[in-house]
Design a protein around this motif. Structure first.
Motif, PDB file in Angstrom:
ATOM      1  N   ILE A   1       0.806  -1.222   0.058  1.00  0.00           N
ATOM      2  CA  ILE A   1       0.002  -0.027  -0.125  1.00  0.00           C
ATOM      3  C   ILE A   1       0.727   1.209  -0.032  1.00  0.00           C
ATOM      4  O   ILE A   1       0.548   2.193  -0.715  1.00  0.00           O
ATOM      5  CB  ILE A   1      -1.098  -0.018   1.264  1.00  0.00           C
ATOM      6  CG1 ILE A   1      -1.959  -1.224   1.240  1.00  0.00           C
ATOM      7  CG2 ILE A   1      -1.630   1.466   1.354  1.00  0.00           C
ATOM      8  CD1 ILE A   1      -2.716  -1.307   2.270  1.00  0.00           C
ATOM      9  N   LEU A   2       1.731   1.265   0.855  1.00  0.00           N
ATOM     10  CA  LEU A   2       2.820   2.291   0.879  1.00  0.00           C
ATOM     11  C   LEU A   2       3.519   2.770  -0.469  1.00  0.00           C
ATOM     12  O   LEU A   2       3.307   3.588  -0.960  1.00  0.00           O
ATOM     13  CB  LEU A   2       3.680   2.137   2.192  1.00  0.00           C
ATOM     14  CG  LEU A   2       3.386   1.988   3.503  1.00  0.00           C
ATOM     15  CD1 LEU A   2       4.469   2.160   4.459  1.00  0.00           C
ATOM     16  CD2 LEU A   2       2.640   3.623   3.698  1.00  0.00           C
ATOM     17  N   ARG A   3       3.976   1.413  -1.122  1.00  0.00           N
ATOM     18  CA  ARG A   3       4.672   1.767  -2.374  1.00  0.00           C
ATOM     19  C   ARG A   3       3.744   2.322  -3.515  1.00  0.00           C
ATOM     20  O   ARG A   3       4.031   3.128  -4.301  1.00  0.00           O
ATOM     21  CB  ARG A   3       5.570   0.488  -2.916  1.00  0.00           C
ATOM     22  CG  ARG A   3       6.484   0.820  -3.856  1.00  0.00           C
ATOM     23  CD  ARG A   3       7.566  -0.262  -3.887  1.00  0.00           C
ATOM     24  NE  ARG A   3       8.406   0.070  -5.029  1.00  0.00           N
ATOM     25  CZ  ARG A   3       9.156  -0.828  -5.646  1.00  0.00           C
ATOM     26  NH1 ARG A   3       9.020  -2.255  -5.115  1.00  0.00           N
ATOM     27  NH2 ARG A   3       9.667  -0.627  -6.664  1.00  0.00           N
ATOM     28  N   ALA A   4       2.604   1.686  -3.479  1.00  0.00           N
ATOM     29  CA  ALA A   4       1.435   1.989  -4.534  1.00  0.00           C
ATOM     30  C   ALA A   4       1.020   3.468  -4.495  1.00  0.00           C
ATOM     31  O   ALA A   4       0.473   3.890  -5.492  1.00  0.00           O
ATOM     32  CB  ALA A   4       0.369   0.892  -4.148  1.00  0.00           C
ATOM     33  N   ASN A   5       1.253   4.095  -3.291  1.00  0.00           N
ATOM     34  CA  ASN A   5       0.704   5.449  -3.137  1.00  0.00           C
ATOM     35  C   ASN A   5       1.804   6.346  -2.958  1.00  0.00           C
ATOM     36  O   ASN A   5       1.732   7.602  -2.586  1.00  0.00           O
ATOM     37  CB  ASN A   5      -0.089   5.460  -1.877  1.00  0.00           C
ATOM     38  CG  ASN A   5      -1.435   4.732  -2.136  1.00  0.00           C
ATOM     39  OD1 ASN A   5      -2.445   5.252  -2.896  1.00  0.00           O
ATOM     40  ND2 ASN A   5      -1.625   3.307  -1.609  1.00  0.00           N
ATOM     41  N   GLY A   6       3.052   5.988  -3.249  1.00  0.00           N
ATOM     42  CA  GLY A   6       4.438   6.833  -2.948  1.00  0.00           C
ATOM     43  C   GLY A   6       4.425   7.392  -1.466  1.00  0.00           C
ATOM     44  O   GLY A   6       4.745   8.512  -1.476  1.00  0.00           O
ATOM     45  N   MET A   7       4.170   6.704  -0.566  1.00  0.00           N
ATOM     46  CA  MET A   7       4.222   6.909   0.861  1.00  0.00           C
ATOM     47  C   MET A   7       5.169   6.152   1.367  1.00  0.00           C
ATOM     48  O   MET A   7       5.944   5.377   1.026  1.00  0.00           O
ATOM     49  CB  MET A   7       3.090   6.759   1.420  1.00  0.00           C
ATOM     50  CG  MET A   7       1.764   7.379   0.941  1.00  0.00           C
ATOM     51  SD  MET A   7       0.054   6.831   1.591  1.00  0.00           S
ATOM     52  CE  MET A   7       0.238   7.359   3.241  1.00  0.00           C
ATOM     53  N   SER A   8       5.567   6.775   2.811  1.00  0.00           N
ATOM     54  CA  SER A   8       6.535   6.323   3.618  1.00  0.00           C
ATOM     55  C   SER A   8       5.679   6.039   4.920  1.00  0.00           C
ATOM     56  O   SER A   8       4.714   6.477   5.103  1.00  0.00           O
ATOM     57  CB  SER A   8       7.720   7.104   3.858  1.00  0.00           C
ATOM     58  OG  SER A   8       7.452   8.135   4.803  1.00  0.00           O
ATOM     59  N   GLU A   9       6.528   5.078   5.756  1.00  0.00           N
ATOM     60  CA  GLU A   9       5.737   4.926   7.165  1.00  0.00           C
ATOM     61  C   GLU A   9       5.403   5.997   8.051  1.00  0.00           C
ATOM     62  O   GLU A   9       4.677   6.106   8.795  1.00  0.00           O
ATOM     63  CB  GLU A   9       6.470   4.006   7.898  1.00  0.00           C
ATOM     64  CG  GLU A   9       6.446   2.359   7.164  1.00  0.00           C
ATOM     65  CD  GLU A   9       7.180   1.397   8.081  1.00  0.00           C
ATOM     66  OE1 GLU A   9       7.310   1.626   9.193  1.00  0.00           O
ATOM     67  OE2 GLU A   9       7.743   0.112   7.421  1.00  0.00           O
ATOM     68  N   SER A  10       6.335   7.033   7.785  1.00  0.00           N
ATOM     69  CA  SER A  10       6.020   8.177   8.541  1.00  0.00           C
ATOM     70  C   SER A  10       4.837   9.133   8.001  1.00  0.00           C
ATOM     71  O   SER A  10       4.540  10.243   8.853  1.00  0.00           O
ATOM     72  CB  SER A  10       7.219   9.018   8.662  1.00  0.00           C
ATOM     73  OG  SER A  10       7.691   9.479   7.540  1.00  0.00           O
ATOM     74  N   ASP A  11       4.521   9.143   6.919  1.00  0.00           N
ATOM     75  CA  ASP A  11       3.308   9.853   6.402  1.00  0.00           C
ATOM     76  C   ASP A  11       1.869   9.722   7.142  1.00  0.00           C
ATOM     77  O   ASP A  11       1.650   8.358   7.470  1.00  0.00           O
ATOM     78  CB  ASP A  11       2.998   9.472   4.943  1.00  0.00           C
ATOM     79  CG  ASP A  11       4.306  10.002   4.026  1.00  0.00           C
ATOM     80  OD1 ASP A  11       5.036  10.871   4.562  1.00  0.00           O
ATOM     81  OD2 ASP A  11       4.338   9.450   2.782  1.00  0.00           O
ATOM     82  N   LYS A  12       1.348  10.592   7.341  1.00  0.00           N
ATOM     83  CA  LYS A  12       0.281  10.749   7.913  1.00  0.00           C
ATOM     84  C   LYS A  12      -1.130  10.527   7.107  1.00  0.00           C
ATOM     85  O   LYS A  12      -0.864  11.278   5.924  1.00  0.00           O
ATOM     86  CB  LYS A  12      -0.320  11.984   8.886  1.00  0.00           C
ATOM     87  CG  LYS A  12       0.987  12.508   9.550  1.00  0.00           C
ATOM     88  CD  LYS A  12       0.802  11.743  10.916  1.00  0.00           C
ATOM     89  CE  LYS A  12       1.946  12.081  12.027  1.00  0.00           C
ATOM     90  NZ  LYS A  12       2.632  11.018  12.753  1.00  0.00           N
ATOM     91  N   LEU A  13      -2.274   9.535   7.484  1.00  0.00           N
ATOM     92  CA  LEU A  13      -3.320   9.611   6.597  1.00  0.00           C
ATOM     93  C   LEU A  13      -4.140  10.961   6.923  1.00  0.00           C
ATOM     94  O   LEU A  13      -4.122  11.496   7.669  1.00  0.00           O
ATOM     95  CB  LEU A  13      -3.987   8.381   6.897  1.00  0.00           C
ATOM     96  CG  LEU A  13      -3.358   7.048   6.455  1.00  0.00           C
ATOM     97  CD1 LEU A  13      -4.013   5.901   6.998  1.00  0.00           C
ATOM     98  CD2 LEU A  13      -2.892   7.041   5.021  1.00  0.00           C
ATOM     99  N   LYS A  14      -5.038  11.169   5.846  1.00  0.00           N
ATOM    100  CA  LYS A  14      -5.772  12.266   5.869  1.00  0.00           C
ATOM    101  C   LYS A  14      -7.351  11.913   5.646  1.00  0.00           C
ATOM    102  O   LYS A  14      -7.540  11.002   4.650  1.00  0.00           O
ATOM    103  CB  LYS A  14      -5.575  13.506   4.939  1.00  0.00           C
ATOM    104  CG  LYS A  14      -4.206  14.054   5.413  1.00  0.00           C
ATOM    105  CD  LYS A  14      -3.762  15.333   4.221  1.00  0.00           C
ATOM    106  CE  LYS A  14      -2.427  15.568   4.394  1.00  0.00           C
ATOM    107  NZ  LYS A  14      -1.540  14.773   4.056  1.00  0.00           N
ATOM    108  N   ILE A  15      -8.520  12.449   6.654  1.00  0.00           N
ATOM    109  CA  ILE A  15      -9.657  12.033   6.217  1.00  0.00           C
ATOM    110  C   ILE A  15      -9.893  12.178   4.734  1.00  0.00           C
ATOM    111  O   ILE A  15      -9.756  13.352   4.337  1.00  0.00           O
ATOM    112  CB  ILE A  15     -10.824  12.782   7.077  1.00  0.00           C
ATOM    113  CG1 ILE A  15     -10.302  12.301   8.573  1.00  0.00           C
ATOM    114  CG2 ILE A  15     -11.799  12.156   6.904  1.00  0.00           C
ATOM    115  CD1 ILE A  15     -10.585  10.976   9.141  1.00  0.00           C
ATOM    116  N   ASP A  16     -10.582  11.203   4.011  1.00  0.00           N
ATOM    117  CA  ASP A  16     -11.096  11.317   2.592  1.00  0.00           C
ATOM    118  C   ASP A  16     -10.018  11.389   1.703  1.00  0.00           C
ATOM    119  O   ASP A  16     -10.141  11.310   0.456  1.00  0.00           O
ATOM    120  CB  ASP A  16     -11.939  12.710   2.446  1.00  0.00           C
ATOM    121  CG  ASP A  16     -13.079  12.822   3.095  1.00  0.00           C
ATOM    122  OD1 ASP A  16     -13.819  11.841   3.419  1.00  0.00           O
ATOM    123  OD2 ASP A  16     -13.349  13.791   3.448  1.00  0.00           O
TER     124      ASP A  16
END
Length: 86
Positions: free
Chosen positions: A61-76
């Protein structure tokens, strides 16, 4: 070697664009084996919960979204969730 984080808005935006291009390329590369589900983040969601909900993996999921473990999720926020094809 140290990483210098830029505060220049143009460089920050460029880095985001590169991450998104890499994420898109990754999603395309794994499309033979995985379907991409879209998940809209709700209050209380976290990556582990989302991965379990779809029988996926946090790293995918992280890689498919260009994210790292430290990224915060946002509502919506809409996440791509790789789900193994049957």
């Amino acid at each position: 070697e140290s990483i210098v984080l830029s505060k220049d808005p143009e460089l920050v935006e460029l880095a985001r664009d590169i991450n998104q291009l890499e994420a898109k390329s990754y999603r395309e590369a794994i499309s033979d084996d995985y379907n991409m589900k879209k998940h809209s983040v709700k209050k209380g969601d976290n990556i582990t919960f989302i991965a379990r909900k779809y029988s996926s993996k946090v790293g995918l999921i992280l890689r498919a979204n260009g994210m790292s473990e430290s990224d915060k999720l946002k509502i919506d926020q809409v996440l791509y969730v790789p789900v193994k094809k049957a």
